[in-house]
Design a protein around this motif. Structure first.
Motif, PDB file in Angstrom:
ATOM      1  N   ALA A 113       0.421  -1.336  -0.778  1.00  0.00           N
ATOM      2  CA  ALA A 113      -0.096   0.199   0.179  1.00  0.00           C
ATOM      3  C   ALA A 113       0.915   1.452   0.332  1.00  0.00           C
ATOM      4  O   ALA A 113       0.552   2.183  -0.291  1.00  0.00           O
ATOM      5  CB  ALA A 113      -1.093   0.232   0.958  1.00  0.00           C
ATOM      6  N   GLU A 114       1.564   1.243   0.587  1.00  0.00           N
ATOM      7  CA  GLU A 114       3.011   1.936   0.635  1.00  0.00           C
ATOM      8  C   GLU A 114       3.599   2.488  -0.699  1.00  0.00           C
ATOM      9  O   GLU A 114       3.549   3.483  -1.379  1.00  0.00           O
ATOM     10  CB  GLU A 114       3.901   1.868   1.855  1.00  0.00           C
ATOM     11  N   VAL A 115       3.786   1.587  -1.122  1.00  0.00           N
ATOM     12  CA  VAL A 115       4.560   1.737  -2.523  1.00  0.00           C
ATOM     13  C   VAL A 115       3.473   2.221  -3.847  1.00  0.00           C
ATOM     14  O   VAL A 115       3.779   3.030  -4.337  1.00  0.00           O
ATOM     15  CB  VAL A 115       4.947   0.237  -2.838  1.00  0.00           C
ATOM     16  N   LEU A 116       2.860   1.745  -3.080  1.00  0.00           N
ATOM     17  CA  LEU A 116       1.516   1.977  -4.780  1.00  0.00           C
ATOM     18  C   LEU A 116       0.895   3.620  -4.212  1.00  0.00           C
ATOM     19  O   LEU A 116       0.734   4.427  -5.526  1.00  0.00           O
ATOM     20  CB  LEU A 116       0.105   0.972  -4.124  1.00  0.00           C
ATOM     21  N   GLU A 117       0.745   3.478  -2.900  1.00  0.00           N
ATOM     22  CA  GLU A 117       0.947   5.455  -3.055  1.00  0.00           C
ATOM     23  C   GLU A 117       1.780   6.193  -3.581  1.00  0.00           C
ATOM     24  O   GLU A 117       1.098   7.774  -3.863  1.00  0.00           O
ATOM     25  CB  GLU A 117       0.675   5.999  -0.712  1.00  0.00           C
ATOM     26  N   ARG A 118       3.263   5.583  -3.616  1.00  0.00           N
ATOM     27  CA  ARG A 118       4.368   6.807  -3.389  1.00  0.00           C
ATOM     28  C   ARG A 118       4.271   7.048  -5.031  1.00  0.00           C
ATOM     29  O   ARG A 118       4.799   7.646  -6.168  1.00  0.00           O
ATOM     30  CB  ARG A 118       5.364   6.266  -3.171  1.00  0.00           C
ATOM     31  N   LEU A 119       2.972   5.732  -6.206  1.00  0.00           N
ATOM     32  CA  LEU A 119       3.112   5.767  -7.476  1.00  0.00           C
ATOM     33  C   LEU A 119       2.404   6.977  -7.658  1.00  0.00           C
ATOM     34  O   LEU A 119       1.857   7.586  -7.484  1.00  0.00           O
ATOM     35  CB  LEU A 119       3.007   4.337  -7.906  1.00  0.00           C
ATOM     36  N   LYS A 120       3.015   7.281  -9.352  1.00  0.00           N
ATOM     37  CA  LYS A 120       2.360   8.586  -9.778  1.00  0.00           C
ATOM     38  C   LYS A 120       1.426   7.958 -10.435  1.00  0.00           C
ATOM     39  O   LYS A 120       0.895   6.606 -10.162  1.00  0.00           O
ATOM     40  CB  LYS A 120       3.005   8.992 -10.603  1.00  0.00           C
ATOM     41  N   PRO A 121       0.180   9.070 -10.625  1.00  0.00           N
ATOM     42  CA  PRO A 121      -0.995   8.702 -10.681  1.00  0.00           C
ATOM     43  C   PRO A 121      -1.812   7.289 -11.857  1.00  0.00           C
ATOM     44  O   PRO A 121      -2.273   6.853 -12.010  1.00  0.00           O
ATOM     45  CB  PRO A 121      -2.054   9.805 -10.659  1.00  0.00           C
ATOM     46  N   GLU A 122      -0.588   8.049 -12.987  1.00  0.00           N
ATOM     47  CA  GLU A 122      -0.473   7.374 -14.114  1.00  0.00           C
ATOM     48  C   GLU A 122      -0.301   6.202 -13.911  1.00  0.00           C
ATOM     49  O   GLU A 122      -0.920   4.789 -14.239  1.00  0.00           O
ATOM     50  CB  GLU A 122       0.199   8.193 -15.380  1.00  0.00           C
ATOM     51  N   GLN A 123       0.399   5.706 -13.378  1.00  0.00           N
ATOM     52  CA  GLN A 123       1.220   4.308 -12.516  1.00  0.00           C
ATOM     53  C   GLN A 123      -0.073   3.650 -12.205  1.00  0.00           C
ATOM     54  O   GLN A 123      -0.041   2.457 -12.333  1.00  0.00           O
ATOM     55  CB  GLN A 123       2.377   4.249 -12.035  1.00  0.00           C
ATOM     56  N   ARG A 124      -0.332   3.794 -10.821  1.00  0.00           N
ATOM     57  CA  ARG A 124      -1.526   3.325 -10.158  1.00  0.00           C
ATOM     58  C   ARG A 124      -2.854   3.099 -10.838  1.00  0.00           C
ATOM     59  O   ARG A 124      -2.982   1.688 -11.078  1.00  0.00           O
ATOM     60  CB  ARG A 124      -2.027   4.640  -9.793  1.00  0.00           C
ATOM     61  N   SER A 125      -2.779   3.864 -11.902  1.00  0.00           N
ATOM     62  CA  SER A 125      -4.069   3.631 -12.545  1.00  0.00           C
ATOM     63  C   SER A 125      -3.598   2.386 -14.167  1.00  0.00           C
ATOM     64  O   SER A 125      -4.566   1.223 -14.290  1.00  0.00           O
ATOM     65  CB  SER A 125      -4.038   4.607 -13.852  1.00  0.00           C
ATOM     66  N   LEU A 126      -2.656   2.326 -14.201  1.00  0.00           N
ATOM     67  CA  LEU A 126      -2.164   1.691 -15.328  1.00  0.00           C
ATOM     68  C   LEU A 126      -1.823  -0.359 -14.476  1.00  0.00           C
ATOM     69  O   LEU A 126      -2.694  -1.101 -14.671  1.00  0.00           O
ATOM     70  CB  LEU A 126      -1.031   1.433 -15.768  1.00  0.00           C
ATOM     71  N   LEU A 127      -2.071  -0.160 -12.963  1.00  0.00           N
ATOM     72  CA  LEU A 127      -1.535  -0.894 -12.130  1.00  0.00           C
ATOM     73  C   LEU A 127      -3.011  -1.564 -11.780  1.00  0.00           C
ATOM     74  O   LEU A 127      -3.681  -2.998 -12.250  1.00  0.00           O
ATOM     75  CB  LEU A 127      -1.189  -1.137 -10.944  1.00  0.00           C
ATOM     76  N   MET A 128      -3.883  -1.100 -11.475  1.00  0.00           N
ATOM     77  CA  MET A 128      -5.014  -0.866 -11.201  1.00  0.00           C
ATOM     78  C   MET A 128      -6.307  -1.531 -11.728  1.00  0.00           C
ATOM     79  O   MET A 128      -7.028  -2.357 -12.246  1.00  0.00           O
ATOM     80  CB  MET A 128      -6.259  -0.006 -10.501  1.00  0.00           C
ATOM     81  N   MET A 129      -5.819  -1.088 -13.167  1.00  0.00           N
ATOM     82  CA  MET A 129      -7.357  -1.445 -14.489  1.00  0.00           C
ATOM     83  C   MET A 129      -6.653  -2.260 -15.143  1.00  0.00           C
ATOM     84  O   MET A 129      -7.504  -3.460 -15.760  1.00  0.00           O
ATOM     85  CB  MET A 129      -6.779  -0.143 -15.272  1.00  0.00           C
ATOM     86  N   ARG A 130      -5.404  -2.697 -14.936  1.00  0.00           N
ATOM     87  CA  ARG A 130      -4.976  -4.469 -15.374  1.00  0.00           C
ATOM     88  C   ARG A 130      -5.120  -5.337 -14.451  1.00  0.00           C
ATOM     89  O   ARG A 130      -5.677  -6.403 -14.610  1.00  0.00           O
ATOM     90  CB  ARG A 130      -3.827  -4.284 -15.852  1.00  0.00           C
ATOM     91  N   PHE A 131      -4.891  -4.868 -13.262  1.00  0.00           N
ATOM     92  CA  PHE A 131      -4.859  -6.068 -12.695  1.00  0.00           C
ATOM     93  C   PHE A 131      -5.496  -6.145 -11.361  1.00  0.00           C
ATOM     94  O   PHE A 131      -6.260  -7.307 -10.718  1.00  0.00           O
ATOM     95  CB  PHE A 131      -3.492  -6.400 -10.910  1.00  0.00           C
ATOM     96  N   THR A 132      -6.426  -5.490 -11.217  1.00  0.00           N
ATOM     97  CA  THR A 132      -8.224  -5.068 -10.425  1.00  0.00           C
ATOM     98  C   THR A 132      -9.090  -5.088 -11.041  1.00  0.00           C
ATOM     99  O   THR A 132      -9.825  -5.927 -10.621  1.00  0.00           O
ATOM    100  CB  THR A 132      -8.257  -3.903  -9.369  1.00  0.00           C
ATOM    101  N   TYR A 133      -9.003  -4.493 -11.910  1.00  0.00           N
ATOM    102  CA  TYR A 133     -10.902  -4.619 -12.962  1.00  0.00           C
ATOM    103  C   TYR A 133      -9.692  -5.687 -14.199  1.00  0.00           C
ATOM    104  O   TYR A 133     -11.172  -5.294 -15.247  1.00  0.00           O
ATOM    105  CB  TYR A 133     -10.714  -3.162 -13.829  1.00  0.00           C
ATOM    106  N   GLY A 134      -9.119  -5.887 -14.045  1.00  0.00           N
ATOM    107  CA  GLY A 134      -8.772  -7.154 -15.433  1.00  0.00           C
ATOM    108  C   GLY A 134      -9.053  -6.054 -16.981  1.00  0.00           C
ATOM    109  O   GLY A 134      -9.128  -7.221 -18.057  1.00  0.00           O
ATOM    110  N   TYR A 135      -8.497  -5.354 -17.504  1.00  0.00           N
ATOM    111  CA  TYR A 135      -8.390  -4.669 -18.270  1.00  0.00           C
ATOM    112  C   TYR A 135      -7.353  -5.157 -19.283  1.00  0.00           C
ATOM    113  O   TYR A 135      -6.527  -6.041 -18.956  1.00  0.00           O
ATOM    114  CB  TYR A 135      -8.677  -2.706 -18.168  1.00  0.00           C
ATOM    115  N   SER A 136      -7.495  -5.444 -20.889  1.00  0.00           N
ATOM    116  CA  SER A 136      -6.439  -6.000 -21.479  1.00  0.00           C
ATOM    117  C   SER A 136      -5.683  -5.016 -22.127  1.00  0.00           C
ATOM    118  O   SER A 136      -5.662  -3.609 -21.288  1.00  0.00           O
ATOM    119  CB  SER A 136      -7.097  -6.354 -22.766  1.00  0.00           C
TER     120      SER A 136
END
Length: 176
Positions: A113-136
């Motif tokens: 959570a701490e590492v993800l919080e330090r990411l830029k919003p665009e980087q966090r978006s990439l990870l969340m969209m890919r691994f949380t929401y399953g976007y291709s």
């Protein structure tokens, strides 16, 4: 008046904004909440994004891309909200009270959570969209309006950064 009629046009002439947005509302809230981390702010971001999308709906040529189009509007709205917040400083009492600890989370989850919080919003978006929401990768490329190769390389670099920071965590907390 034309916009109001377009909102309620018959299904034979294509899906309505109302029907399309109903299918997306839960996903939109989850994405907004992941950015602003507050229920009321997430609802405000979703509302603002829906208003912006409604104003631009007549310009959408292919309703089949509504989901990615709407997600992109929501992400932009959430990022704008975060930028607006940076100008305001809040006093977070929980950070100053050392007696309050979250014992139900493991150290690894706290590190992540701490590492993800330090990411830029665009980087966090990439990870969340890919691994949380399953976007291709293809869907993400459409949302971010970037080539698939760019999305892949940004995702790879972000994952490498997260991995490197998590590997450093062992030195902070000792051996588990």
């Amino acid at each position: 008046m034309k916009r109001l009629k377009a909102l309620f046009k018959s299904p034979a002439s294509g899906p309505t904004f109302e029907s399309l947005i109903k299918n997306e509302q839960e996903k939109l809230y989850k994405i907004a909440f992941s950015y602003v981390k507050n229920e009321q702010d997430a609802l405000d971001v979703v509302q603002e994004a829906i208003i912006n999308a409604y104003k631009s709906f007549p310009k959408l040529e292919n309703p089949q891309y509504f989901s990615t189009w709407m997600t992109r509007i929501l992400i932009n709205t959430a990022i704008n909200e975060l930028r607006r917040r940076k100008k305001i400083t809040f006093l977070d009492l929980e950070k100053h009270e050392t007696a309050i600890k979250e014992t139900h989370l493991s150290i690894h989850k706290l590190d992540l959570a701490e590492v993800l919080e330090r990411l830029k919003p665009e980087q966090r978006s990439l990870l969340m969209m890919r691994f949380t929401y399953g976007y291709s990768i293809k869907e993400m490329a459409q949302i971010f309006e970037k080539p698939e190769g760019t999305i892949k390389s940004q995702l790879h670099r972000t994952l490498a950064q997260v991995k490197a920071e998590l590997e450093e965590g062992g030195e902070k907390y000792g051996e588990a």
